[in-house]
Design a protein around this motif. Sequence first.
Motif, PDB file in Angstrom:
ATOM      1  N   THR A 219       1.087  -1.307   0.003  1.00 35.62           N
ATOM      2  CA  THR A 219       0.017   0.045   0.059  1.00 35.62           C
ATOM      3  C   THR A 219       1.105   1.160  -0.030  1.00 35.62           C
ATOM      4  O   THR A 219       0.595   2.155  -0.800  1.00 35.62           O
ATOM      5  CB  THR A 219      -0.933   0.005   1.168  1.00 35.62           C
ATOM      6  N   ALA A 220       1.934   1.082   0.813  1.00 38.52           N
ATOM      7  CA  ALA A 220       2.898   2.377   1.072  1.00 38.52           C
ATOM      8  C   ALA A 220       3.655   2.643  -0.468  1.00 38.52           C
ATOM      9  O   ALA A 220       3.776   3.756  -0.980  1.00 38.52           O
ATOM     10  CB  ALA A 220       3.825   2.380   1.963  1.00 38.52           C
ATOM     11  N   LEU A 221       3.887   1.610  -0.856  1.00 36.33           N
ATOM     12  CA  LEU A 221       4.875   1.684  -2.169  1.00 36.33           C
ATOM     13  C   LEU A 221       3.909   2.091  -3.456  1.00 36.33           C
ATOM     14  O   LEU A 221       4.501   3.072  -4.240  1.00 36.33           O
ATOM     15  CB  LEU A 221       5.530   0.240  -2.639  1.00 36.33           C
ATOM     16  N   GLU A 222       2.604   1.815  -3.303  1.00 34.43           N
ATOM     17  CA  GLU A 222       1.718   2.101  -4.476  1.00 34.43           C
ATOM     18  C   GLU A 222       1.356   3.605  -4.529  1.00 34.43           C
ATOM     19  O   GLU A 222       1.243   4.385  -5.179  1.00 34.43           O
ATOM     20  CB  GLU A 222       0.687   1.360  -4.338  1.00 34.43           C
ATOM     21  N   ASP A 223       1.252   3.982  -2.855  1.00 31.29           N
ATOM     22  CA  ASP A 223       1.125   5.525  -2.639  1.00 31.29           C
ATOM     23  C   ASP A 223       2.335   6.411  -3.071  1.00 31.29           C
ATOM     24  O   ASP A 223       2.282   7.202  -3.637  1.00 31.29           O
ATOM     25  CB  ASP A 223       0.853   5.608  -1.290  1.00 31.29           C
ATOM     26  N   ILE A 224       3.338   6.033  -2.767  1.00 34.16           N
ATOM     27  CA  ILE A 224       4.660   6.486  -3.048  1.00 34.16           C
ATOM     28  C   ILE A 224       4.997   6.769  -4.416  1.00 34.16           C
ATOM     29  O   ILE A 224       5.232   7.788  -4.924  1.00 34.16           O
ATOM     30  CB  ILE A 224       5.787   5.694  -2.266  1.00 34.16           C
ATOM     31  N   THR A 225       4.770   5.562  -5.261  1.00 38.86           N
ATOM     32  CA  THR A 225       5.067   5.647  -6.617  1.00 38.86           C
ATOM     33  C   THR A 225       3.897   6.141  -7.531  1.00 38.86           C
ATOM     34  O   THR A 225       3.828   6.244  -8.777  1.00 38.86           O
ATOM     35  CB  THR A 225       5.418   4.480  -7.112  1.00 38.86           C
ATOM     36  N   GLN A 226       2.771   6.302  -6.702  1.00 38.81           N
ATOM     37  CA  GLN A 226       1.535   6.851  -7.488  1.00 38.81           C
ATOM     38  C   GLN A 226       1.108   6.019  -8.610  1.00 38.81           C
ATOM     39  O   GLN A 226       0.854   6.465  -9.625  1.00 38.81           O
ATOM     40  CB  GLN A 226       1.651   8.233  -7.997  1.00 38.81           C
ATOM     41  N   SER A 227       1.350   4.576  -8.411  1.00 38.06           N
ATOM     42  CA  SER A 227       1.126   3.566  -9.411  1.00 38.06           C
ATOM     43  C   SER A 227       0.437   2.336  -8.980  1.00 38.06           C
ATOM     44  O   SER A 227       0.719   2.001  -7.747  1.00 38.06           O
ATOM     45  CB  SER A 227       2.123   3.155 -10.273  1.00 38.06           C
ATOM     46  N   LYS A 228      -0.448   1.681  -9.707  1.00 41.79           N
ATOM     47  CA  LYS A 228      -1.115   0.343  -9.196  1.00 41.79           C
ATOM     48  C   LYS A 228       0.012  -0.751  -9.720  1.00 41.79           C
ATOM     49  O   LYS A 228       0.472  -0.588 -10.790  1.00 41.79           O
ATOM     50  CB  LYS A 228      -2.402   0.111  -9.989  1.00 41.79           C
ATOM     51  N   TRP A 229       0.529  -1.613  -8.643  1.00 37.47           N
ATOM     52  CA  TRP A 229       1.585  -2.408  -8.985  1.00 37.47           C
ATOM     53  C   TRP A 229       0.814  -3.956  -9.578  1.00 37.47           C
ATOM     54  O   TRP A 229      -0.176  -4.179  -8.807  1.00 37.47           O
ATOM     55  CB  TRP A 229       2.347  -2.805  -7.656  1.00 37.47           C
ATOM     56  N   SER A 230       1.494  -4.610 -10.241  1.00 36.91           N
ATOM     57  CA  SER A 230       1.017  -5.812 -10.722  1.00 36.91           C
ATOM     58  C   SER A 230       1.501  -6.828  -9.617  1.00 36.91           C
ATOM     59  O   SER A 230       2.686  -7.172  -9.124  1.00 36.91           O
ATOM     60  CB  SER A 230       1.799  -6.139 -11.907  1.00 36.91           C
ATOM     61  N   VAL A 231       0.399  -7.574  -9.086  1.00 37.49           N
ATOM     62  CA  VAL A 231       0.686  -8.476  -7.914  1.00 37.49           C
ATOM     63  C   VAL A 231       0.235  -9.952  -8.265  1.00 37.49           C
ATOM     64  O   VAL A 231      -0.669 -10.135  -8.947  1.00 37.49           O
ATOM     65  CB  VAL A 231      -0.561  -7.860  -6.622  1.00 37.49           C
ATOM     66  N   SER A 232       1.034 -10.876  -7.973  1.00 35.93           N
ATOM     67  CA  SER A 232       0.722 -12.258  -7.967  1.00 35.93           C
ATOM     68  C   SER A 232       1.049 -12.970  -6.664  1.00 35.93           C
ATOM     69  O   SER A 232       1.513 -12.385  -5.689  1.00 35.93           O
ATOM     70  CB  SER A 232       1.887 -12.879  -8.933  1.00 35.93           C
ATOM     71  N   TYR A 233       0.350 -13.967  -6.655  1.00 34.25           N
ATOM     72  CA  TYR A 233       0.215 -14.628  -5.277  1.00 34.25           C
ATOM     73  C   TYR A 233       1.054 -15.798  -5.185  1.00 34.25           C
ATOM     74  O   TYR A 233       0.911 -16.836  -6.332  1.00 34.25           O
ATOM     75  CB  TYR A 233      -1.156 -14.484  -4.989  1.00 34.25           C
ATOM     76  N   VAL A 234       1.725 -16.388  -4.051  1.00 31.66           N
ATOM     77  CA  VAL A 234       2.203 -17.573  -4.101  1.00 31.66           C
ATOM     78  C   VAL A 234       1.845 -18.374  -2.663  1.00 31.66           C
ATOM     79  O   VAL A 234       1.534 -17.533  -1.660  1.00 31.66           O
ATOM     80  CB  VAL A 234       3.940 -17.493  -3.846  1.00 31.66           C
ATOM     81  N   ASN A 235       1.922 -19.554  -2.740  1.00 32.85           N
ATOM     82  CA  ASN A 235       1.457 -20.308  -1.332  1.00 32.85           C
ATOM     83  C   ASN A 235       2.570 -20.344  -0.596  1.00 32.85           C
ATOM     84  O   ASN A 235       3.482 -21.030  -0.846  1.00 32.85           O
ATOM     85  CB  ASN A 235       0.678 -21.777  -1.906  1.00 32.85           C
ATOM     86  N   ALA A 236       2.704 -19.964   0.690  1.00 37.58           N
ATOM     87  CA  ALA A 236       3.675 -19.648   1.534  1.00 37.58           C
ATOM     88  C   ALA A 236       4.056 -21.165   1.905  1.00 37.58           C
ATOM     89  O   ALA A 236       5.234 -21.782   2.087  1.00 37.58           O
ATOM     90  CB  ALA A 236       3.442 -19.028   2.598  1.00 37.58           C
ATOM     91  N   GLU A 237       3.077 -22.142   2.270  1.00 35.41           N
ATOM     92  CA  GLU A 237       3.455 -23.369   2.540  1.00 35.41           C
ATOM     93  C   GLU A 237       4.361 -24.040   1.708  1.00 35.41           C
ATOM     94  O   GLU A 237       5.173 -24.776   2.032  1.00 35.41           O
ATOM     95  CB  GLU A 237       2.240 -24.092   3.343  1.00 35.41           C
ATOM     96  N   SER A 238       3.842 -24.188   0.315  1.00 39.16           N
ATOM     97  CA  SER A 238       4.602 -24.877  -0.823  1.00 39.16           C
ATOM     98  C   SER A 238       6.142 -24.243  -1.035  1.00 39.16           C
ATOM     99  O   SER A 238       7.015 -24.864  -0.956  1.00 39.16           O
ATOM    100  CB  SER A 238       4.161 -24.469  -2.079  1.00 39.16           C
ATOM    101  N   LEU A 239       6.180 -22.979  -0.563  1.00 36.83           N
ATOM    102  CA  LEU A 239       7.392 -22.320  -0.460  1.00 36.83           C
ATOM    103  C   LEU A 239       8.268 -22.671   0.457  1.00 36.83           C
ATOM    104  O   LEU A 239       9.303 -23.013   0.359  1.00 36.83           O
ATOM    105  CB  LEU A 239       7.461 -20.836  -0.808  1.00 36.83           C
TER     106      LEU A 239
END
Length: 300
Positions: A219-239
């Motif tokens: 949230t802070a990084l999107e606000d600072i860069t004034q842009s919507k970031w591209s987000v992907s999701y990873v399963n933490a347990e698999s990692l």
Amino acid sequence: MANFHNIAVLGGTGQIGGPIVKALIDAGFNVTVVTRGLGSNPKEINGAIFVTSDYTYESLVKIFTGQEAVVSAVAAGPPIAAQKVMVDAAIQAGVRRFIPSEYGSSSIDPPLEDFKKLMAPKTELIGYLREKCRLYPTFSWTCLSGGALLDVGIHSGTWGFSVSERTATIFDTGEARFDSTTIPAMARSVVSVLLRPADSANKYLLIRSFIVSQSEILTALEDITQSKWSVSYVNAESLRQEGWRLLADNNPKQGIESIIRGALFQGQKNISVSQDALANTQLGLQTTNLRHYLESIVEN
Ligand SMILES: NC(=O)c1ccc[n+]([C@@H]2O[C@H](COP(=O)([O-])OP(=O)(O)OC[C@H]3O[C@@H](n4cnc5c(N)ncnc54)[C@H](OP(=O)(O)O)[C@@H]3O)[C@@H](O)[C@H]2O)c1
């Protein structure tokens, strides 16, 4: 306890050791960086003397003679256990303080079962230091623990953020909150310990700059860069499971990194030590504002 002037740093060429060396030089200490690969002659680089060692007892005793404190910032993995030789050499050379390579989550009270296993060599080294201090009362140790180091996570992409590409990898929900410290705060803490050694003799000190989650950082990084970031999701347990496989396959760097990310970012837990346990005030650390700090990371 007399003041320290001469400090040897092991691993002073690394991502955490480098800033510690700079902070010590800025504070006026005489700094000797002990490195494995530089050639036979000592060199002066940016105010520190660099000397080569093969990390054998004999070589280290020679280098440590005349040093009052040794700071270790050697890499995670096999070099952690190798610190026992460094401790022995430091005692033989008359060194009075040893700061081992810690800087992460507490290894005397690991907050997660995975960390307990991962940190076993660090925990064992503290037992070794305690025993040596009983035998040699002029010798002492201090440990510094800061949770997850924010700068390492963001710069290396370990925490899933790429500032240049405006992408984020979120593990599970991204809501797990944990203690985090900036590298400058960690380096300042090392300086404080060595400026006032009596206050921290034989102590395991906990510090923290923020309690934060991946979602809050995004949230802070999107606000600072004034842009919507591209987000992907990873399963933490698999990692996490993949991390243990990598470690078993003799790939400590990637293995340790994956286990830490998988375990720390999993679910919605809150991993933080109590405010009362912190040594921030004792070490003279100022409050850091997360947004301001992220702004400085984005600008650089
Ligand atoms: N809390 C966190 O988020 C966090 C993140 C990263 C690291 N850490 C901790 O901070 C400490 C330092 O880690 P780091 O990431 O700064 O280390 P690093 O940059 O990977 O390595 C530090 C130095 O260790 C020396 N070294 C000695 N033996 C080595 C070996 N066998 N393989 C590789 N390097 C070796 C190298 O110095 P020379 O080549 O000059 O000998 C290297 O520059 C570790 O205890 C680590 O667990 C914590």
